[in-house]
Design a protein around this motif. Structure first.
Motif, PDB file in Angstrom:
ATOM      1  N   GLY A   9      24.881  43.943 -19.794  1.00 53.26           N
ATOM      2  CA  GLY A   9      23.493  44.339 -19.575  1.00 53.26           C
ATOM      3  C   GLY A   9      23.295  45.760 -20.064  1.00 53.26           C
ATOM      4  N   THR A  10      22.119  46.268 -19.853  1.00 52.04           N
ATOM      5  CA  THR A  10      21.785  47.603 -20.326  1.00 52.04           C
ATOM      6  C   THR A  10      21.956  48.632 -19.228  1.00 52.04           C
ATOM      7  N   ILE A  11      22.656  49.685 -19.549  1.00 50.42           N
ATOM      8  CA  ILE A  11      22.733  50.865 -18.691  1.00 50.42           C
ATOM      9  C   ILE A  11      21.864  51.926 -19.359  1.00 50.42           C
ATOM     10  N   LYS A  12      20.986  52.534 -18.582  1.00 52.58           N
ATOM     11  CA  LYS A  12      20.143  53.578 -19.161  1.00 52.58           C
ATOM     12  C   LYS A  12      19.949  54.699 -18.161  1.00 52.58           C
ATOM     13  N   GLY A  13      19.693  55.863 -18.698  1.00 49.90           N
ATOM     14  CA  GLY A  13      19.492  57.023 -17.852  1.00 49.90           C
ATOM     15  C   GLY A  13      19.208  58.248 -18.689  1.00 49.90           C
ATOM     16  N   SER A  14      19.223  59.375 -18.039  1.00 50.52           N
ATOM     17  CA  SER A  14      18.993  60.651 -18.709  1.00 50.52           C
ATOM     18  C   SER A  14      20.320  61.265 -19.107  1.00 50.52           C
ATOM     19  N   LEU A  15      20.289  62.029 -20.160  1.00 52.14           N
ATOM     20  CA  LEU A  15      21.436  62.812 -20.573  1.00 52.14           C
ATOM     21  C   LEU A  15      21.113  64.262 -20.226  1.00 52.14           C
ATOM     22  N   ASN A  16      21.803  64.792 -19.237  1.00 50.92           N
ATOM     23  CA  ASN A  16      21.537  66.139 -18.730  1.00 50.92           C
ATOM     24  C   ASN A  16      22.619  67.084 -19.227  1.00 50.92           C
ATOM     25  N   LEU A  17      22.366  67.686 -20.386  1.00 52.07           N
ATOM     26  CA  LEU A  17      23.329  68.620 -20.953  1.00 52.07           C
ATOM     27  C   LEU A  17      23.323  69.921 -20.151  1.00 52.07           C
ATOM     28  N   PRO A  18      24.483  70.557 -20.050  1.00 58.96           N
ATOM     29  CA  PRO A  18      24.531  71.839 -19.333  1.00 58.96           C
ATOM     30  C   PRO A  18      23.638  72.877 -20.017  1.00 58.96           C
ATOM     31  N   SER A  19      23.083  73.780 -19.230  1.00 57.22           N
ATOM     32  CA  SER A  19      22.236  74.827 -19.815  1.00 57.22           C
ATOM     33  C   SER A  19      23.075  75.684 -20.758  1.00 57.22           C
ATOM     34  N   GLY A  20      22.465  76.109 -21.828  1.00 53.72           N
ATOM     35  CA  GLY A  20      23.153  76.931 -22.811  1.00 53.72           C
ATOM     36  C   GLY A  20      23.902  76.153 -23.873  1.00 53.72           C
ATOM     37  N   THR A  21      23.873  74.830 -23.783  1.00 51.95           N
ATOM     38  CA  THR A  21      24.582  74.032 -24.782  1.00 51.95           C
ATOM     39  C   THR A  21      23.901  74.162 -26.139  1.00 51.95           C
ATOM     40  N   TYR A  44      19.030  57.761 -22.736  1.00 53.67           N
ATOM     41  CA  TYR A  44      19.898  56.859 -23.493  1.00 53.67           C
ATOM     42  C   TYR A  44      19.822  55.458 -22.897  1.00 53.67           C
ATOM     43  N   ASN A  45      20.209  54.474 -23.693  1.00 51.83           N
ATOM     44  CA  ASN A  45      20.487  53.129 -23.173  1.00 51.83           C
ATOM     45  C   ASN A  45      21.584  52.536 -24.041  1.00 51.83           C
ATOM     46  N   VAL A  46      22.454  51.792 -23.377  1.00 46.92           N
ATOM     47  CA  VAL A  46      23.609  51.220 -24.056  1.00 46.92           C
ATOM     48  C   VAL A  46      23.984  49.921 -23.350  1.00 46.92           C
ATOM     49  N   SER A  78      22.270  56.154 -13.356  1.00 44.82           N
ATOM     50  CA  SER A  78      23.218  56.172 -14.470  1.00 44.82           C
ATOM     51  C   SER A  78      23.037  57.396 -15.358  1.00 44.82           C
ATOM     52  N   ASP A  79      22.473  58.473 -14.801  1.00 42.16           N
ATOM     53  CA  ASP A  79      22.330  59.702 -15.569  1.00 42.16           C
ATOM     54  C   ASP A  79      23.708  60.253 -15.913  1.00 42.16           C
ATOM     55  N   ILE A  80      23.824  60.826 -17.099  1.00 41.12           N
ATOM     56  CA  ILE A  80      25.068  61.461 -17.515  1.00 41.12           C
ATOM     57  C   ILE A  80      24.881  62.965 -17.412  1.00 41.12           C
ATOM     58  N   SER A  81      25.794  63.603 -16.680  1.00 39.46           N
ATOM     59  CA  SER A  81      25.695  65.039 -16.396  1.00 39.46           C
ATOM     60  C   SER A  81      27.096  65.605 -16.224  1.00 39.46           C
ATOM     61  N   ALA A  82      27.159  66.876 -15.856  1.00 42.57           N
ATOM     62  CA  ALA A  82      28.463  67.481 -15.548  1.00 42.57           C
ATOM     63  C   ALA A  82      29.114  66.752 -14.377  1.00 42.57           C
TER      64      ALA A  82
END
Length: 101
Positions: A9-21, A44-46, A78-82
Motif C-alpha cells: 500500500g501507500t505510505i505518505k507523509g511529510s519530509l521534515n528536514l532539519p533546520s539549516g539543511t 512524499y508517498n511510496v 509516517s512523517d520522516i524527521s530526525a
C-alpha cells in the motif's frame, strides 16, 4: 519469509528536514523495499509493505542516505524527521532482533 503482495500500500507523509539543511526537498527520493517515491512540496508517498516493520530511506541525487523513516503496523504518522531517523537506526540495530514484535 516472502511478503504477501496484498500487503502492499501507500505510505505518505511529510519530509521534515532539519533546520539549516542545504538539501532541496524536491531533489530527494524516498526508497522503500518495493519502490522509489519522489518528494513534492515537502511531502512524499511510496509503495511499501503495510503490515510489517519496514525502513524507508531518504536519498539525495548521489544516492547518499540522509534520513530514514520507520513504518510499523498500525502506525498513524509516517512523517520522516530526525526522530524517525533515530527510531529507524535503533530498530535496525543488531540488539533489536531478539525482541518480539
Amino acid at each position: 519469509m516472502p511478503q504477501n503482495l496484498s500487503d502492499q500500500g501507500t505510505i505518505k507523509g511529510s519530509l521534515n528536514l532539519p533546520s539549516g539543511t542545504t538539501f532541496s526537498p524536491n531533489t530527494l527520493t524516498v526508497q522503500s523495499p518495493i519502490t522509489n517515491g519522489s518528494v513534492n512540496n515537502g511531502n512524499y508517498n511510496v509503495t511499501a509493505f503495510l503490515n510489517t516493520h519496514t525502513t524507508e530511506f531518504v536519498v539525495n541525487t548521489n544516492q547518499d542516505v540522509i534520513m530514514m523513516g520507520y513504518h510499523y503496523p498500525g502506525q498513524t504518522n509516517s512523517d520522516i524527521s530526525a526522530a524517525s531517523t533515530a527510531l529507524a537506526l535503533v530498530m535496525n540495530s543488531q540488539s533489536i532482533i531478539f525482541l518480539s514484535d
